[in-house]
Motif scaffolding. Structure first.
Motif, PDB file in Angstrom:
ATOM      1  N   LYS A   1       0.837  -1.194   0.000  1.00  0.00           N
ATOM      2  CA  LYS A   1       0.000   0.000   0.000  1.00  0.00           C
ATOM      3  C   LYS A   1       0.873   1.245   0.000  1.00  0.00           C
ATOM      4  O   LYS A   1       2.045   1.192   0.358  1.00  0.00           O
ATOM      5  CB  LYS A   1      -0.895   0.023   1.246  1.00  0.00           C
TER       6      LYS A   1
ATOM      7  N   ALA B   1     -10.481  -7.850   6.543  1.00  0.00           N
ATOM      8  CA  ALA B   1     -11.021  -6.575   6.068  1.00  0.00           C
ATOM      9  C   ALA B   1     -12.104  -6.105   7.036  1.00  0.00           C
ATOM     10  O   ALA B   1     -12.546  -6.849   7.905  1.00  0.00           O
ATOM     11  CB  ALA B   1     -11.589  -6.719   4.662  1.00  0.00           C
TER      12      ALA B   1
ATOM     13  N   LYS C   1     -10.817  -1.140   6.446  1.00  0.00           N
ATOM     14  CA  LYS C   1     -10.192  -1.605   5.215  1.00  0.00           C
ATOM     15  C   LYS C   1     -11.253  -2.222   4.324  1.00  0.00           C
ATOM     16  O   LYS C   1     -12.065  -3.020   4.773  1.00  0.00           O
ATOM     17  CB  LYS C   1      -9.107  -2.635   5.506  1.00  0.00           C
TER      18      LYS C   1
ATOM     19  N   VAL D   1      -7.088  -2.506  -2.632  1.00  0.00           N
ATOM     20  CA  VAL D   1      -7.309  -2.234  -1.211  1.00  0.00           C
ATOM     21  C   VAL D   1      -7.449  -0.731  -1.013  1.00  0.00           C
ATOM     22  O   VAL D   1      -6.678   0.061  -1.566  1.00  0.00           O
ATOM     23  CB  VAL D   1      -6.126  -2.756  -0.357  1.00  0.00           C
TER      24      VAL D   1
ATOM     25  N   GLU E   1      -7.973   1.917   2.369  1.00  0.00           N
ATOM     26  CA  GLU E   1      -7.893   1.864   3.828  1.00  0.00           C
ATOM     27  C   GLU E   1      -7.825   3.267   4.416  1.00  0.00           C
ATOM     28  O   GLU E   1      -7.117   4.127   3.904  1.00  0.00           O
ATOM     29  CB  GLU E   1      -6.628   1.074   4.183  1.00  0.00           C
TER      30      GLU E   1
ATOM     31  N   ASN F   1      -7.045   4.984   8.256  1.00  0.00           N
ATOM     32  CA  ASN F   1      -6.622   4.652   9.615  1.00  0.00           C
ATOM     33  C   ASN F   1      -6.064   5.880  10.324  1.00  0.00           C
ATOM     34  O   ASN F   1      -5.629   6.829   9.691  1.00  0.00           O
ATOM     35  CB  ASN F   1      -5.599   3.510   9.621  1.00  0.00           C
TER      36      ASN F   1
END
Length: 186
Positions: free
Chosen positions: A36, A96, A144, A152, A154, A156
């Motif tokens: 990522k 996920a 996620k 992907v 995400e 956070n």
């Protein structure tokens, strides 16, 4: 008799083929590796790549690193950080959904101090710079989302505290992590 025997053989062939196909169909989300990149940091002039290894359907471990690449536009004293983490997922898909994480962080930053020397009629400003390395622990949370093709997305955020107080500046007592990460699961 021949028709009955032929029917039994045909049923056996078709059913065994169907079971073989069922065994070969895998969950498209059940892949173990992810890479990522934090899109927010890329926009402000820093690189934060991440690698994550999914251990099970509900946990993973990973590491991310922050590296400034455009120091003219990036106003920070941070030289780099490396942050390993462990995540626990609460979603229905494989590794996920909503997660909580515990992380560690090793960071390096420059601390500048300024003071005057000399007398009141002839003051001289002296500036010193010291590179400080620190270790922090913290926790975070996020979400996620994974597509069947492996992309992907995400979000956070995390908060932690430095364990070593080797700075004169209170600005470096706490650390933060946040991300808008885009990547690929393989």
């Amino acid at each position: 008799m021949k028709n009955t025997l032929l029917s039994i053989v045909c049923i056996f062939v078709f059913t065994s083929g169907a079971f073989a196909q069922n065994d070969s169909i895998q969950d498209p989300y059940k892949k173990d590796n992810e890479i990522k990149l934090n899109a927010v940091f890329l926009l402000i002039g820093a690189l934060e790549p991440s690698y994550e290894r999914n251990l099970s359907e509900s946990s993973s471990v990973g590491v991310s690193a922050f590296i400034p690449i455009d120091e003219d536009n990036l106003d920070t004293d941070l030289n780099y950080y490396v942050s390993p983490y462990y995540r626990v997922f609460f979603g229905k898909k494989y590794a996920a959904g909503f997660f909580i994480e515990g992380f560690g962080m090793v960071s390096s930053y420059d601390e500048r101090s300024s003071f005057f020397t000399g007398n009141e009629f002839d003051p001289t400003l002296v500036t010193t710079e010291e590179t400080i390395t620190n270790v922090a622990v913290g926790f975070g949370l996020g979400g996620k989302w994974v597509t069947k093709s492996g992309f992907v997305f995400e979000l956070n955020a995390g908060f932690g505290r430095n364990l070593i107080n080797n700075s004169n500046n209170d600005d470096f007592d706490f650390v933060g992590k946040f991300g808008f990460n885009l990547g690929y699961r393989f």
